[in-house]
Design a protein around this motif. Sequence first.
Motif, PDB file in Angstrom:
ATOM      1  N   ASP A 101       8.777  13.445  95.580  1.00  0.00           N
ATOM      2  CA  ASP A 101       9.679  12.620  94.347  1.00  0.00           C
ATOM      3  C   ASP A 101       9.435  13.336  93.227  1.00  0.00           C
ATOM      4  OD1 ASP A 101      11.566  10.797  93.386  1.00  0.00           O
ATOM      5  OD2 ASP A 101       9.549   9.703  92.818  1.00  0.00           O
ATOM      6  N   THR A 159       7.418   7.915  99.334  1.00  0.00           N
ATOM      7  CA  THR A 159       6.629   7.132  98.296  1.00  0.00           C
ATOM      8  C   THR A 159       6.602   5.987  99.133  1.00  0.00           C
ATOM      9  OG1 THR A 159       8.806   6.469  97.247  1.00  0.00           O
ATOM     10  CG2 THR A 159       7.778   8.404  96.323  1.00  0.00           C
ATOM     11  N   SER A 176      12.083   7.810  98.891  1.00  0.00           N
ATOM     12  CA  SER A 176      11.408   6.584  99.438  1.00  0.00           C
ATOM     13  C   SER A 176      10.471   6.583 100.571  1.00  0.00           C
ATOM     14  CB  SER A 176      12.037   5.410  99.352  1.00  0.00           C
ATOM     15  OG  SER A 176      12.639   4.901  98.039  1.00  0.00           O
ATOM     16  N   TYR A 210      10.163   3.227  93.435  1.00  0.00           N
ATOM     17  CA  TYR A 210      11.166   3.175  94.192  1.00  0.00           C
ATOM     18  C   TYR A 210      11.717   5.017  94.093  1.00  0.00           C
ATOM     19  CZ  TYR A 210      16.551   3.268  95.107  1.00  0.00           C
ATOM     20  OH  TYR A 210      17.604   3.648  95.649  1.00  0.00           O
ATOM     21  N   SER A 253       8.843   3.299 101.512  1.00  0.00           N
ATOM     22  CA  SER A 253      10.112   3.067 102.254  1.00  0.00           C
ATOM     23  C   SER A 253      10.464   1.612 102.080  1.00  0.00           C
ATOM     24  CB  SER A 253       9.963   3.394 103.715  1.00  0.00           C
ATOM     25  OG  SER A 253      10.010   4.703 104.070  1.00  0.00           O
ATOM     26  N   SER A 280      15.631  -2.508  97.178  1.00  0.00           N
ATOM     27  CA  SER A 280      16.433  -1.786  96.098  1.00  0.00           C
ATOM     28  C   SER A 280      17.854  -2.615  96.040  1.00  0.00           C
ATOM     29  CB  SER A 280      16.497  -0.126  96.107  1.00  0.00           C
ATOM     30  OG  SER A 280      17.494   0.114  97.280  1.00  0.00           O
ATOM     31  N   ALA A 294      12.777   0.920  99.388  1.00  0.00           N
ATOM     32  CA  ALA A 294      14.101   1.059  99.635  1.00  0.00           C
ATOM     33  C   ALA A 294      14.799  -0.158 100.116  1.00  0.00           C
ATOM     34  CB  ALA A 294      14.523   2.329 100.388  1.00  0.00           C
TER      35      ALA A 294
END
Length: 306
Positions: A28, A50, A47, A42, A52, A58, A55
């Motif tokens: 990311d 980073t 994601s 996020y 999940s 979100s 997500a």
Amino acid sequence: MKKIFFVILSFIIAVPVFGQEVTSITSDVRTAGMGDAYTAMYGKGFSIYTNSAAAALSDDDFAVSANYTMWQPKMISMNNFAIGAFYKFSDRYTVGIGARGLMQPLGKITDSNGQAIMDGGTSTKISAEVSFGMRIIEGFAAAVNVHFFYSMLAPDVTGIGYAADLDLMYSHKYFNVALSAKNLGPAMKYAGNPSDLPMDIRLGYSGDYEVVDDILDITPAFDVNYLLNNKTLSAGIGAEFEFIDMVSLRGGYRYSANDMVLPSYATVGVGVEFFNIALDAAYYIGLGSAADILSNSFKVGLSYRF
């Protein structure tokens, strides 16, 4: 076997192991500019690399991200490509996919007698991922990622491996907290010789504060992680300053207790988002005894979400 041993030994001395190269530094680009403090952030399409669970929490139903990274240009000039996406197919459930590739030009490698055993060529490392996330209750989600790794250190030296992540996140109006266990799996195999994956426990926080309505938002982030195999602690802190919901400036610092495993470094970044299309860039600044290892490394990325 002697040839394989010396090739593997040379790569271990020159650069970190496969997992350190590909899995420990996030794909990311946004959080790369914030000292890689990504655990509670996020990551849009990234994601899966980073957290999940972010997500699943979100407001976006779909996101896709792609990037290019020039890694350690002063030493080994690795070219890294990545793509990731997720889709929310209900209010509770999310699926994601991702793929990463790393290509490193090879120099001349000799055995203990000084005879060349490899001269030129390219080392290639690939990973493919899938994820499943679920919002369990309002503000809390969990996700599982599965990784498959393929590594070709040299034409005669290849390895395969697999691992799983467990991501948890709690999201409040003004902050997120998260816990992740990354790269849980057996050692990769290179012609019978094991190479441990960097199993990693991460704890993170991020905030979301509107300082001036519709003009300035500040997102601070902090995380700490412990590499189980290397018994190494590192921590990152960073911040994003977003102006008029369009232009972002970022900065961060990451400390490592063992520069031989993962160097300490600072990062800066910038981003522009318009009509849900974002262009991001991040630049690494090596520090301390390992200043030359990461200096001039950079990432650029493109994302789309809706």
